[in-house]
Structures are given as structure tokens and as C-alpha cells.
Motif scaffolding. Structure first.
Motif, mmCIF file in Angstrom:
data_model
loop_
_atom_site.group_PDB
_atom_site.id
_atom_site.type_symbol
_atom_site.label_atom_id
_atom_site.label_comp_id
_atom_site.label_asym_id
_atom_site.label_seq_id
_atom_site.Cartn_x
_atom_site.Cartn_y
_atom_site.Cartn_z
ATOM 1 N N ALA A 239 -47.582 2.139 26.222
ATOM 2 C CA ALA A 239 -46.130 2.168 26.378
ATOM 3 C C ALA A 239 -45.486 0.974 25.679
ATOM 4 N N PHE A 240 -46.130 -0.211 25.784
ATOM 5 C CA PHE A 240 -45.592 -1.406 25.143
ATOM 6 C C PHE A 240 -45.602 -1.266 23.627
ATOM 7 N N ASN A 241 -46.705 -0.763 23.082
ATOM 8 C CA ASN A 241 -46.806 -0.591 21.633
ATOM 9 C C ASN A 241 -45.791 0.422 21.129
ATOM 10 N N GLN A 242 -45.552 1.483 21.915
ATOM 11 C CA GLN A 242 -44.578 2.480 21.526
ATOM 12 C C GLN A 242 -43.179 1.871 21.506
ATOM 13 N N ALA A 243 -42.892 1.034 22.533
ATOM 14 C CA ALA A 243 -41.581 0.398 22.577
ATOM 15 C C ALA A 243 -41.402 -0.565 21.416
ATOM 16 N N THR B 272 -51.455 -9.675 25.200
ATOM 17 C CA THR B 272 -50.034 -9.495 24.901
ATOM 18 C C THR B 272 -49.204 -10.353 25.849
ATOM 19 N N LEU B 273 -49.000 -11.620 25.467
ATOM 20 C CA LEU B 273 -48.350 -12.579 26.346
ATOM 21 C C LEU B 273 -46.933 -12.172 26.727
ATOM 22 N N LYS B 274 -46.224 -11.496 25.830
ATOM 23 C CA LYS B 274 -44.822 -11.208 26.099
ATOM 24 C C LYS B 274 -44.595 -9.857 26.766
#
Length: 434
Positions: free
Chosen positions: A424-428, A320-322
């Protein structure tokens, strides 16, 4: 909130702050350290006595390789007897040193071709230039971190000061090693990936081909995670350099391949310092001590599968580069590179300065207080940093390489924390899409 999160939030604002001034005095620290090494280290102090180690350290190997390629006997680059004679010829190198040691030519011919400009200088001058170039490369690393990794700007002086006091870094300078250039390549690849330039990142990463075993873990991981542009850039560089050697140095390239094929039992070579080897193979061979080499190889293979599993867990389903998690993912790849390399000496632990920076820059006070695994990661980073100078001594007396134990533990904890970060990133991402 971590420094990286602050940076990402500031990028969403409507106003732009003027870029801060470059801390030139801070970035001059590596040059200061190089100056001190030049005046203090026996490796750079010329004398007329028989030396134990060559002037300028292991750089003698690079200079001799470049000199052979620049002369009429270029075809003998990988002739061990010829090279050994040159390395001990006072008329060539300008000093005398122990005849019981020599440096075999173990790098591809295109690498020595790139160094041919240094062969235009006498050896003493070339070794000083190499020391200066290494220090300058680290100043460039500090500049790149400051300019393109804003999360570190508030701590740039502390980072550079700590880095230049890191024992593997100091050893790399004293011994005339290439570790700082390896760190520069990895940093360049990381920054370009972070700024969504995967093809350019692959081109930069492909330059690590002069030590191809150090590129396998990251290269194969990125390929397995379908980072096609990165893989294409790396393959382009590797193919170009190999093609150059194949068409213009065909005989030499064949000789180099024979050298590589003969490295199967490299750790059994007389004089190999197992206490300063930090890969799994080196650590297991040290632990097995007088046992069969096959036991070492089987044990290393089994432990390698464990490390591959831990790396896969740390990286997850995709790169997940970003996201902030990418800094930890790339850190895990570098840690696994150290463990899975067939040969890894202490001076090359210099490359750990990058994951140390990335891990600490993605740690905030709340996570440190409330997440046990986060505290464990930071403690392991600090332990690796502070104990690095003692690793060989501990390994020599205990036959246990502490660096391997610490790095496996770090990879294990990185996997657990990265899983939470990706969740957390996927949820966001889901919330923003809704």
C-alpha cells in the motif's frame, strides 16, 4: 484510520495546535510502583536473618563490580573466588545470604566503570537509588512516548498503567535488573529513526553494548538493509567504549573476553532456570530435557534459520523509516531479538512493551474487523501480555515455553501484514510521484 495516520495527516495542515499538557500524574505511576515495591518486597526489606536472596536483588552484582573497580583490587574484577567472597562478606554488603549462590561478573569493564558513582554509597542505599533510577527511567519512557509518538497520546494513561502492571517489568524492578534501561535505549533509537535521525539513533542504540547479544539482531538487520548512518553511529559508540577498556583497562578487558568465551554451555550451568528462559536456545533445551546438549544446539540452529527467514519477510527489501510500516518492522526486530538471543530471562521481556505499543498504535478498527491476520496479531499481543506471569509455571510443568511459541506466531503474522502495508505504501508513493 489509525492514530498514527491521524498524526501524519495533522502534520500536513497549515495550523498548529498547541502541544498538550504533560500528564505528570500518569508519568508518576512508575515512581508509585517503585515505592510500593520498596515497602512490600522482601528484596528490599532489611533483616538480620540469613537471606535466601541478596538485599536489592541482582543489583548486588553491579554494586560489587563498581566497588571492586573503585578499590585497590580492581585487577581482580573477574576473579570468581575473590568476587564471591566479597558478595558474602557482611562487613562489605551489610547482610548475610545463602552461600550456595553468587553472581559472576559477566559485563564488560566499562559498564562497571559507569556505575562507580554508586559505589560511593553503602549497598543498602545504592540498591534504593537503583530502584528509584529504574522507575525514573520508565517515567522518562512515558514522557518520550507522549511527546514524540503522538499516536499514543489519547491512550497514554492506559499504556503506562498497563506497562507498570506487566509482570516482567515488575520483576525487573523487584530483582534490581536493567531491563527498563534497555527499553529506554530501544525507544530512543526508534524515535530518532522515525524522525529521520539515523546517526543519532545509532549512537543511542550503541549503548546496548553492555549486553552485546541483545544488539546483534537489530544491528545486523539495519546493516543488511543498508542503513549506513545508523550502523556508523552504533559502531562509533561500541568502538569508543571498547577502545576505552582496551587502553585503560587492558588486562580487565582480556579477562572479560575469557569470560565471554567460557559461556558456550551457559545454559548447562547449575542453577540456570530453563523455565524462565525465553530464547529459542532456552526453549529447545527445556523441551529436550534430558537429551544431549548437541541435539538442543542443532535444533536451535534450525529453528533460528526459520526465525531469520520470518524476520527477513517481516522487514522486506528495505527499512521504510517514513512509513507506518516501520513501526511493525522495528517490532519484528525486537521480537526476533528475544528469540535469537543466546540468553534471555523473563525480566528482560520488559522490552516487549515497545513492540506491543507500536503494534497496537498501528491497528485500526477496520483492519481489526476485516483482516484475519490483524486480529491474530492483536490477540497474540494480548496473550503475551496477560500470560507473561504464567510462562515459567507452564514451562515447568509442560517443558514447552509458551512465550517462544507465541512470539514465533507473532513474527509470522507480522510478516504477512507488513507485506500488505508495504504494498500500500509503495502504491501511494507511485501515485504521488505520478
Amino acid at each position: 484510520m489509525t492514530p498514527l495516520e491521524c498524526e501524519q495527516n495533522s502534520n500536513t495542515g497549515t495550523s498548529k495546535l498547541p502541544p498538550p499538557g504533560v500528564p505528570w500524574l500518569t508519568l508518576g505511576l512508575p515512581m508509585l510502583i517503585a515505592g510500593l515495591i520498596f515497602f512490600v518486597s522482601p528484596n528490599f526489606r532489611a533483616n538480620e536473618e540469613l537471606r535466601i536472596a541478596p538485599l536489592g536483588g541482582d543489583f548486588l552484582q553491579e554494586w560489587i563490580g563498581a566497588t571492586v573497580l573503585s578499590g585497590e583490587q580492581a585487577s581482580q574484577l573477574y576473579d570468581a573466588q575473590y568476587v564471591e567472597a566479597l558478595q558474602h562478606d557482611p562487613q562489605v554488603v551489610g547482610f548475610e545470604w545463602s552461600a550456595s549462590s553468587y553472581f559472576p561478573m559477566v559485563y564488560p569493564p566499562f559498564y562497571y566503570s559507569l556505575l562507580r558513582p554508586l559505589a560511593a554509597f553503602d549497598y543498602a542505599t545504592a540498591s534504593k537509588l537503583w530502584l528509584g533510577l529504574s522507575a525514573l527511567a520508565f517515567s522518562m519512557i512515558g514522557w518520550l512516548v507522549f511527546q514524540f509518538y503522538p499516536a499514543s497520546r489519547d491512550y497514554i494513561f492506559a499504556y503506562v498503567l498497563a506497562a507498570v502492571l506487566f509482570v516482567p517489568f515488575l520483576n525487573a524492578l523487584v530483582m534490581g535488573q536493567k531491563s527498563v534501561f534497555l527499553l529506554l535505549i530501544l525507544l530512543g533509537a526508534f524515535l530518532l529513526l522515525r524522525y529521520q535521525r539515523p546517526f543519532g539513533a545509532g549512537i543511542v542504540f550503541g549503548l546496548i553494548v553492555f549486553k552485546p547479544h541483545l544488539g546483534l539482531v537489530i544491528g545486523l538487520t539495519m546493516l543488511a538493509k543498508r542503513q549506513w548512518a545508523f550502523a556508523a553511529g552504533a559502531v562509533l559508540v561500541v568502538f569508543s567504549l571498547v577502545a576505552y577498556s582496551w587502553f585503560y583497562q587492558g588486562e580487565l578487558f582480556g579477562n572479560y573476553l575469557n569470560v565471554v568465551l567460557g559461556m558456550n554451555d551457559y545454559l548447562q550451568t547449575q542453577g540456570y532456570q530453563l523455565e524462565d528462559a525465553h530464547s529459542l536456545w532456552g526453549a529447545v533445551t527445556l523441551a529436550c530435557h534430558s537429551q544431549s546438549p548437541w541435539l538442543s544446539k542443532v535444533s536451535t540452529a534450525l529453528l533460528s534459520l526459520v526465525v531469520v527467514f520470518l524476520l527477513w519477510r517481516a522487514v522486506g527489501e528495505s527499512v521504510t523509516l517514513k512509513s507506518e510500516a516501520f513501526a511493525r518492522q522495528f517490532s519484528a526486530m525486537i521480537v526476533a531479538t528475544v528469540l535469537l538471543s543466546p540468553h534471555f530471562y523473563g525480566y528482560d521481556l520488559t522490552i516487549l512493551l515497545l513492540p506491543f505499543l507500536l503494534i497496537l498504535s498501528t491497528t485500526n478498527l477496520d483492519r481489526w474487523r476485516n483482516v484475519r491476520s490483524e486480529r491474530g496479531i492483536v490477540i497474540l499481543v494480548l496473550a503475551c501480555f496477560s500470560m507473561s506471569g504464567a510462562f515459567p509455571t507452564i514451562a515447568r510443568f509442560t517443558h514447552v515455553q509458551p512465550s517462544a511459541v507465541l512470539l514465533i506466531a507473532l513474527l509470522l503474522l507480522l510478516g504477512g501484514v507488513n507485506l500488505a502495508d508495504r504494498g500500500a505504501f509503495n502504491q501511494a508513493e507511485k501515485v504521488s510521484s505520478d
